[in-house]
Structure formats: C-alpha cells, structure tokens
Design an enzyme around this catalytic site. Structure first.
Site, PDB file in Angstrom:
ATOM      1  N   TRP A  25      11.087   8.069 -12.500  1.00 39.12           N
ATOM      2  CA  TRP A  25      12.360   7.784 -11.834  1.00 39.12           C
ATOM      3  C   TRP A  25      12.390   6.384 -11.222  1.00 39.12           C
ATOM      4  CZ3 TRP A  25       9.075  11.858 -10.640  1.00 39.12           C
ATOM      5  CH2 TRP A  25       8.146  11.595  -9.626  1.00 39.12           C
ATOM      6  N   GLU A  38      14.386  12.930  -5.940  1.00 38.73           N
ATOM      7  CA  GLU A  38      14.153  12.976  -4.492  1.00 38.73           C
ATOM      8  C   GLU A  38      14.140  14.411  -3.963  1.00 38.73           C
ATOM      9  OE1 GLU A  38      13.055  10.598  -2.699  1.00 38.73           O
ATOM     10  OE2 GLU A  38      13.351   8.995  -4.149  1.00 38.73           O
ATOM     11  N   TYR A 121      16.808  10.672   4.835  1.00 39.75           N
ATOM     12  CA  TYR A 121      15.827  10.050   3.938  1.00 39.75           C
ATOM     13  C   TYR A 121      16.359   9.990   2.496  1.00 39.75           C
ATOM     14  CZ  TYR A 121      11.604   9.329   1.217  1.00 39.75           C
ATOM     15  OH  TYR A 121      10.691   8.837   0.324  1.00 39.75           O
ATOM     16  N   ASP A 139      10.051   8.266   6.373  1.00 43.97           N
ATOM     17  CA  ASP A 139       9.359   9.555   6.199  1.00 43.97           C
ATOM     18  C   ASP A 139       7.942   9.386   6.721  1.00 43.97           C
ATOM     19  OD1 ASP A 139       8.067   8.046   4.284  1.00 43.97           O
ATOM     20  OD2 ASP A 139       8.176   9.575   2.724  1.00 43.97           O
ATOM     21  N   CYS A 193      -2.049   2.508   2.432  1.00 45.42           N
ATOM     22  CA  CYS A 193      -2.046   2.912   3.840  1.00 45.42           C
ATOM     23  C   CYS A 193      -1.898   4.440   3.904  1.00 45.42           C
ATOM     24  CB  CYS A 193      -0.920   2.195   4.585  1.00 45.42           C
ATOM     25  SG  CYS A 193      -1.164   2.177   6.370  1.00 45.42           S
ATOM     26  N   CYS A 208      -2.439  -6.778  10.488  1.00 46.78           N
ATOM     27  CA  CYS A 208      -2.205  -5.376  10.865  1.00 46.78           C
ATOM     28  C   CYS A 208      -2.824  -5.137  12.246  1.00 46.78           C
ATOM     29  CB  CYS A 208      -2.824  -4.453   9.828  1.00 46.78           C
ATOM     30  SG  CYS A 208      -2.825  -2.713  10.310  1.00 46.78           S
TER      31      CYS A 208
END
Ligand code: ADE
Length: 360
Positions: A25, A38, A121, A139, A193, A208
């Site tokens: 997608w 989604e 979202y 999210d 991450c 960071c």
C-alpha cells in the site's frame, strides 16, 4: 526544545537513503486501498496484514465491490485477523461511501473522520497519503520517536501528554509532503526507533535527547499500565455421527456473529480433568457415558485488555441428550465447519496452530 526542522530533515533523509521497507500500500493514492490497509493495520502487524490486504483487493478491487458483498463473505475473508468490530465498520463504511458519496471516498479530513471505524490516526493517514493534506499521524510509533528525540517525559497517555504530543507532531510535519513525512515516521518507529531501538544504526542519534542523556529505555513514559481482564472459556466439542455441535455468538461481546463450539464461561479456572468433565456432563446434560473425552488447555491474549484461557474438551457422544437438542445451534460436518467464520483463537485450535496448548 530541539529543532523541529532538523528532526524533519533528518527523518526525510533517512527515508530517502535508508528506508528499505516495502509494503503493497506504500505510495498508493487510491483512498479505498489506503483506507483498507489502515483498517487492517489498526491492531495487526504489517507481516500479518499483508496477505489479507492483497486478498481483499483481489476479491474486491473497488469500494463498490466491497459494499455489494455479503456480510458472511467478508467475515470469512477477515477470519484470523481478530477485532471484528473493524470488519463490521469496514462494511458499514463501504456501504455508506457507496450510497452517500457515489462510491468515491470523501477528500476532506472532517468528512473522512466522520466515517465509522476511522479515528484521527486513520483520517490523517488517508488525508495525507491520498490528498496531500497536512495532518500528522500520531500512534505508538510516533509517540516513541518524538518522546525520545525531543526527550519529553510527559506521560503519553495523560490528557496533558496527549495534547502536547499532538501539537508537537503537527509542528514537526513537513506540510509540503505530508504523506511522505507520515510514512517515514511510521517506518522509522517500526524499524529503527523500535521499543528495543537500534541506536547504533540511527542517523538521528547525534541530536536525539534520549540517546545523549541515556534515557532511551525509559521513554516514552506511560501513566498506567493496562489492567487485563481474565476470562476462562471452556469449549465442549460435542461430536456425534461425524458432526460437531456449533453455535453462533449473538451477545454484544467479543466475537459477535462468529461461530464457536458449545461454550461454558467461568470467571475462575475450572481446572478440568477427565473426572470433572464426566461429572459436569452428567449434571448439565444427563450424559452418563461417552465414547471418549480428551482435554486441551490453551491460553491467549486476544485484546489489549482481555486475556482468554481456553479449554477445548472433546466429547464423543453415544446419543444426543435432550438438553442439547433444545439448545440453539447446529450439527455440522468438518467440511461444513470450514465454511463458517470462527474467532482466530478457535480457528488456530482447529488448524492445530495454537502455540500455547497443552494436552491434559
Ligand atoms: N501502520 C499503520 N499504517 C501503516 C502504514 N501505512 N505503513 C506501515 N505501518 C502502518
């Protein structure tokens, strides 16, 4: 606060140079396909959702095809994904868009957000990916990336934290390419991450905050850990004349409309053994003798806040007791059972795929 522009630029550079994640997608502009992906990904890992997405697109290439499908067919296709309210909302929204928008997905954020099953979202993902609208997705992945990079220890699930991170996410968004930015931060959170992060290969570590202050492992901060409800489901697989007794779940509970074997639910562990099962069959159904009984125990977390302990108890009957004849349900052969939609928990059991199963 660290520079948001720098964050955005480092993220997009990582995306262009290092992001190797491919998904069917990705880069898709058709809102139907993006929406479908989604919804599938709402509570499902990408690897698991991938095949389902392709199956749906193959069977139902347009939202009108989906809208015209039979409920049962869609439930069957969804089988194994869990969280069935997603599937019900999927059908509801497909039919709504087909009727009220002539089968064309709405292009405005507020109209998208009004559709059933679509929260902030998903609306942001569709609006940015398909229509280049400047809405940042937020999210778990995004909260983790932002809380670490900017070194924010506000609980992400507190009211203040939610407001703070929504604003921060929106300020970091690259408004000239919101789709690419949103996909980048999702992918970065999923591949670098991560909850157990790969800081040594992170191109953002120099700036960071969490990395530079040794706080990577404590961020993001959560206010409350989820309290889990435990339920004990004992499934009696009554078998007679090469058929098994099946019921449909009607209650407004998990797995509504799906099928199952005869269920006895308890709030405590029934701790079944052969003697206890024999006594139970006698007391509940007047069954004095069977051709055989065997018991399999299994457990599974099915929702974030519910933990199901299951027992599958085979009982091969000599006759069908009156009480069972009067119970709502039907007797099906194994081939007929294959055509019905079952919860993933039972489906895995019948496919002998339960990981945590134990024969008692
Ligand atoms: N999770 C939810 N949406 C996603 C997407 N578009 N790509 C990867 N993971 C996702």
């Amino acid at each position: 606060m660290k520079n948001k522009k720098q964050f955005r630029e480092l993220l997009l550079k990582w995306n262009r140079k290092e992001n190797k994640r491919t998904m069917p997608w990705k880069g898709e502009k058709d809102a139907y396909k993006v929406w479908l992906s989604e919804i599938i990904l709402q509570q499902t890992r990408v690897e698991q959702g991938w095949d389902y997405y392709e199956k749906f697109i193959q069977h139902y290439p347009t939202i009108t095809d989906l809208a015209n499908a039979k409920d049962e067919a869609i439930f069957k296709l969804w089988e194994g994904l869990g969280y069935y309210s997603r599937c019900k909302n999927l059908l509801h929204t497909a039919r709504m868009v087909n009727e009220n928008y002539a089968g064309v997905f709405p292009r405005e954020y507020d109209s998208i957000l009004k559709l059933k099953g679509i929260g902030a979202y998903t609306a942001s993902a569709i609006a940015s990916f398909c229509f280049d609208l400047p809405y940042a997705v937020v999210d778990g992945n995004v909260l983790r990336v932002l809380s670490r990079y900017f070194g924010i220890d506000l609980p992400v699930d507190s009211t203040e934290g939610k407001h703070f991170f929504s604003r921060l996410a929106q300020e970091c968004l690259d408004k000239s390419q919101p789709g690419e930015y949103n996909q980048s931060i999702m992918d970065f959170g999923a591949t670098v991450c991560k909850p157990a992060p790969l800081c040594n290969q992170c191109p953002m570590k120099a700036s960071c905050v969490a990395f530079n202050t040794g706080n990577v492992s404590v961020l993001p901060v959560k206010q409350k850990s989820i309290v889990k409800k435990e339920r004990w489901f004992s499934y009696f697989i009554f078998s007679f004349d090469h058929k098994k007794f099946i019921q449909q779940r009607v209650a407004k509970d998990i797995w509504q409309n799906l099928h199952e074997f005869y269920l006895e639910e308890t709030t405590v562990n029934p701790e079944w053994n052969i003697k206890k099962v024999s006594d139970w069959l006698q007391v509940h159904f007047g069954i004095k003798k069977t051709k055989g009984i065997y018991i399999i125990a299994a457990k599974k977390q099915i929702l974030t806040h519910q933990f199901i302990h299951g027992y599958f108890i085979y009982a091969e009957l000599i006759t069908v007791p009156k009480k069972l004849q009067q119970t709502n349900g039907f007797w099906l052969t194994d081939d007929e059972i294959k055509l019905k939609a079952f919860p993933r928990f039972i489906h895995q059991f019948t496919q002998k795929k339960l990981m945590q199963a134990q024969v008692l």
